[in-house]
Design an enzyme around this catalytic site. Structure first.
Site, mmCIF file in Angstrom:
data_model
loop_
_atom_site.group_PDB
_atom_site.id
_atom_site.type_symbol
_atom_site.label_atom_id
_atom_site.label_comp_id
_atom_site.label_asym_id
_atom_site.label_seq_id
_atom_site.Cartn_x
_atom_site.Cartn_y
_atom_site.Cartn_z
ATOM 1 N N ARG A 1 -93.122 -38.405 108.590
ATOM 2 C CA ARG A 1 -92.777 -38.821 107.476
ATOM 3 C C ARG A 1 -90.744 -39.350 107.916
ATOM 4 O O ARG A 1 -90.338 -40.103 107.190
ATOM 5 C CB ARG A 1 -92.426 -37.765 106.850
ATOM 6 C CG ARG A 1 -91.425 -37.462 105.260
ATOM 7 C CD ARG A 1 -91.490 -36.544 104.215
ATOM 8 N NE ARG A 1 -91.869 -35.686 104.639
ATOM 9 C CZ ARG A 1 -91.109 -34.536 104.726
ATOM 10 N NH1 ARG A 1 -89.754 -35.220 104.544
ATOM 11 N NH2 ARG A 1 -91.295 -33.599 104.695
ATOM 12 N N TYR B 1 -90.767 -57.071 87.057
ATOM 13 C CA TYR B 1 -92.108 -56.302 87.525
ATOM 14 C C TYR B 1 -92.775 -54.875 86.516
ATOM 15 O O TYR B 1 -91.786 -54.176 86.677
ATOM 16 C CB TYR B 1 -92.699 -55.568 88.893
ATOM 17 C CG TYR B 1 -93.985 -55.167 89.244
ATOM 18 C CD1 TYR B 1 -94.883 -55.668 87.940
ATOM 19 C CD2 TYR B 1 -93.742 -53.630 89.673
ATOM 20 C CE1 TYR B 1 -96.398 -54.925 88.993
ATOM 21 C CE2 TYR B 1 -95.039 -53.235 89.582
ATOM 22 C CZ TYR B 1 -96.346 -53.703 89.330
ATOM 23 O OH TYR B 1 -97.403 -53.161 89.043
ATOM 24 N N ASP C 1 -85.621 -58.232 94.913
ATOM 25 C CA ASP C 1 -86.929 -57.415 95.302
ATOM 26 C C ASP C 1 -87.467 -59.050 95.585
ATOM 27 O O ASP C 1 -87.247 -60.134 94.932
ATOM 28 C CB ASP C 1 -87.946 -57.768 93.968
ATOM 29 C CG ASP C 1 -89.125 -57.108 94.192
ATOM 30 O OD1 ASP C 1 -89.683 -58.051 94.684
ATOM 31 O OD2 ASP C 1 -89.513 -56.722 93.615
ATOM 32 N N LYS D 1 -98.573 -57.272 98.595
ATOM 33 C CA LYS D 1 -98.284 -59.105 98.744
ATOM 34 C C LYS D 1 -98.424 -59.942 100.192
ATOM 35 O O LYS D 1 -99.217 -59.550 100.445
ATOM 36 C CB LYS D 1 -97.915 -59.404 97.140
ATOM 37 C CG LYS D 1 -97.424 -58.695 96.886
ATOM 38 C CD LYS D 1 -98.966 -58.097 95.384
ATOM 39 C CE LYS D 1 -98.276 -57.151 93.946
ATOM 40 N NZ LYS D 1 -97.371 -56.372 94.422
HETATM 41 N N1 LCS Z 1 -92.208 -55.477 93.052
HETATM 42 C C1 LCS Z 1 -92.983 -57.117 92.550
HETATM 43 C C2 LCS Z 1 -92.309 -58.023 92.047
HETATM 44 C C3 LCS Z 1 -94.116 -56.220 91.950
HETATM 45 O O1 LCS Z 1 -94.750 -57.724 91.814
HETATM 46 C C4 LCS Z 1 -94.995 -55.597 92.261
HETATM 47 C C5 LCS Z 1 -96.047 -55.064 91.846
HETATM 48 C C6 LCS Z 1 -94.354 -54.436 92.829
HETATM 49 C C7 LCS Z 1 -92.518 -54.396 92.839
HETATM 50 C C8 LCS Z 1 -94.531 -52.804 93.550
HETATM 51 O O2 LCS Z 1 -95.444 -52.966 94.126
HETATM 52 P P1 LCS Z 1 -96.601 -51.801 94.879
HETATM 53 O O3 LCS Z 1 -95.907 -50.678 94.477
HETATM 54 O O4 LCS Z 1 -97.590 -52.390 93.732
HETATM 55 O O5 LCS Z 1 -96.599 -52.374 95.986
HETATM 56 N N2 LCS Z 1 -96.793 -56.149 91.459
HETATM 57 C C9 LCS Z 1 -98.484 -56.285 90.726
HETATM 58 C C10 LCS Z 1 -98.640 -57.397 90.381
HETATM 59 O O6 LCS Z 1 -97.649 -58.457 89.355
HETATM 60 N N3 LCS Z 1 -100.086 -57.194 89.411
HETATM 61 O O7 LCS Z 1 -100.046 -56.475 90.434
HETATM 62 C C11 LCS Z 1 -99.294 -55.330 91.308
#
Ligand code: LCS
Length: 393
Positions: free
Chosen positions: A58, A111, A185, A210
């Site tokens: 962790r 998001y 971000d 992504k």
């Molecule tokens: N920041 C951005 C800009 C995102 O698009 C997402 C997820 C996150 C943070 C969160 O990340 P995760 O916890 O999912 O790894 N965006 C998504 C979207 O636009 N479609 O599905 C997930």
């Protein structure tokens, strides 16, 4: 090896070029929860921070640590912490840096789950945000105060594709309060298109689910910052609050995915430009949102701060119903949320990723978001064209 002088295409392949005892070319998966100490004294020294070395996964793991160093190099940051999701990175970062009563300024377009965290969860802990359009410097100047602790926005906003002037916002925030922490971000842009820390931001967060992983098979996140900030995020946000640790298997997959990030981004930006040209000329599409378009309101900022414009494009159809019909008629494009994968993904933000905040985030329910993939662009365009035609009936 003078690693900092290598170009991004080299860094994604080699990272900091550490070889292990057996000479394995790719980083091994250290599938272990804990690490054996040589002596009680050594264990004590590691816990006291007097000796470097691993303690418990962790708090750090060799596979994950290699990945963290590669991401820190790519973003031009001193240190990086990996998390089990982008939301793990964002929540741990904000909860480490903010306390009850602190003032936060955030973009109104975020998001959906970040939006929910800032609008619903943080207020339960006495942290209230002023949410503004971060691309409007008049609003930025009205909102940021001498006691503002954190400013938060997405380099390219999901799903509106707005591009904030990172340097201008960071300069203004630091002029008001030198200790203000500007968090960007960078999920949509990746460090290959923009490096927010070099433009004055203090922290970069990522959904590595992504482009950084790039293959649609891992959920992960990162936070990157100078050491003093990173220590807080790792030792409070990750260790004590969220425990959202990235496992070594996922770290290995991201290390593998990263090796082709440069070719992925080159190909996806080229594909997206072709798809954008098609959308902009289509009689079925009302409006196209892509920072590479000259008529995009943030095109000048995007051209100044970013090397290219990314792989996501949003566009408006004539009605909510028509947008849904398009989604129901695609064959090649996968009807799925997420982005940054090899496959083209298509979704409807108002009923899916941003269903909780469409109005507040300032975009229409006629909007479709397309995350362009690595297929032949002519096949993507043909699929969209037949879906547009089918949606007319
Ligand atoms: N920041 C951005 C800009 C995102 O698009 C997402 C997820 C996150 C943070 C969160 O990340 P995760 O916890 O999912 O790894 N965006 C998504 C979207 O636009 N479609 O599905 C997930």
């Amino acid at each position: 090896m003078a690693q900092k002088t290598y170009a991004p295409a080299t860094v994604v392949v080699h990272g900091n070029h550490v070889h292990n005892d057996f000479g394995a070319l790719s980083t091994p998966i250290f599938q272990t929860s804990t690490f054996v100490f040589d002596s009680a004294e050594q264990g004590g020294r590691r816990f006291a921070g007097q000796e470097s070395g691993f303690i418990y996964s962790r708090l750090g793991n060799p596979t994950t640590s290699q990945l963290e160093q590669k991401i820190a190099l790519l973003e031009g940051g001193e240190d990086c912490t990996a998390f089990s999701s982008g939301m793990g990175a964002i929540s741990a970062t904000l909860l480490s840096l903010l306390s009850c009563g602190d003032h936060l300024v955030a973009d109104k377009t975020l998001y959906g789950c970040t939006f929910a965290l800032i609008h619903e969860t943080l207020p339960r802990f006495g942290i209230h945000a002023d949410c503004i359009d971060m691309t409007d410097m008049a609003q930025v100047k009205a909102a940021i105060r001498p006691d503002t602790k954190v400013v938060y926005f997405e380099a390219i906003a999901n799903p509106s594709m707005k591009v904030t002037d990172i340097a201008a916002v960071a300069d203004y925030a630091h002029a008001q309060n030198p200790d203000c922490i500007v968090i960007v971000d960078n999920t949509f842009a990746t460090p290959l298109l923009v490096q927010p820390l070099k433009l004055g931001a203090d922290v970069v967060v990522h959904s590595a689910t992504k482009y950084l992983n790039g293959h649609g098979d891992v959920v992960a996140g990162f936070s990157v910052a100078r050491k003093e900030i990173m220590d807080k995020i790792r030792m409070i946000g990750l260790k004590d609050i969220t425990g959202a640790v990235l496992g070594p298997q996922e770290a290995f997959l991201i290390l593998r995915g990263l090796k082709t990030l440069k070719v992925h981004m080159d190909a996806v930006c080229a594909n997206t430009q072709k798809v954008v040209d098609f959308l902009a000329g289509s009689k079925y599409v009302q409006k196209v949102f892509y920072p590479g378009l000259e008529n995009h309101p943030d095109h000048t900022v995007a051209t100044r701060e970013m090397t290219r414009f990314g792989g996501v494009v949003s566009f408006e159809m004539g009605s909510f119903e028509e947008a849904k019909k398009v989604l129901n008629h695609v064959h090649l494009c996968a009807l799925a949320v997420s982005l940054g994968d090899c496959e083209t993904l298509i979704q409807h933000p108002a009923s899916m990723t941003h269903s909780m905040c469409t109005k507040a985030a300032g975009f229409s329910d006629r909007l479709i978001r397309l995350a362009v993939g690595l297929e032949d662009p002519d096949d993507i365009i043909a699929d969209l064209q037949q879906a547009f035609e089918a949606a007319q009936n």
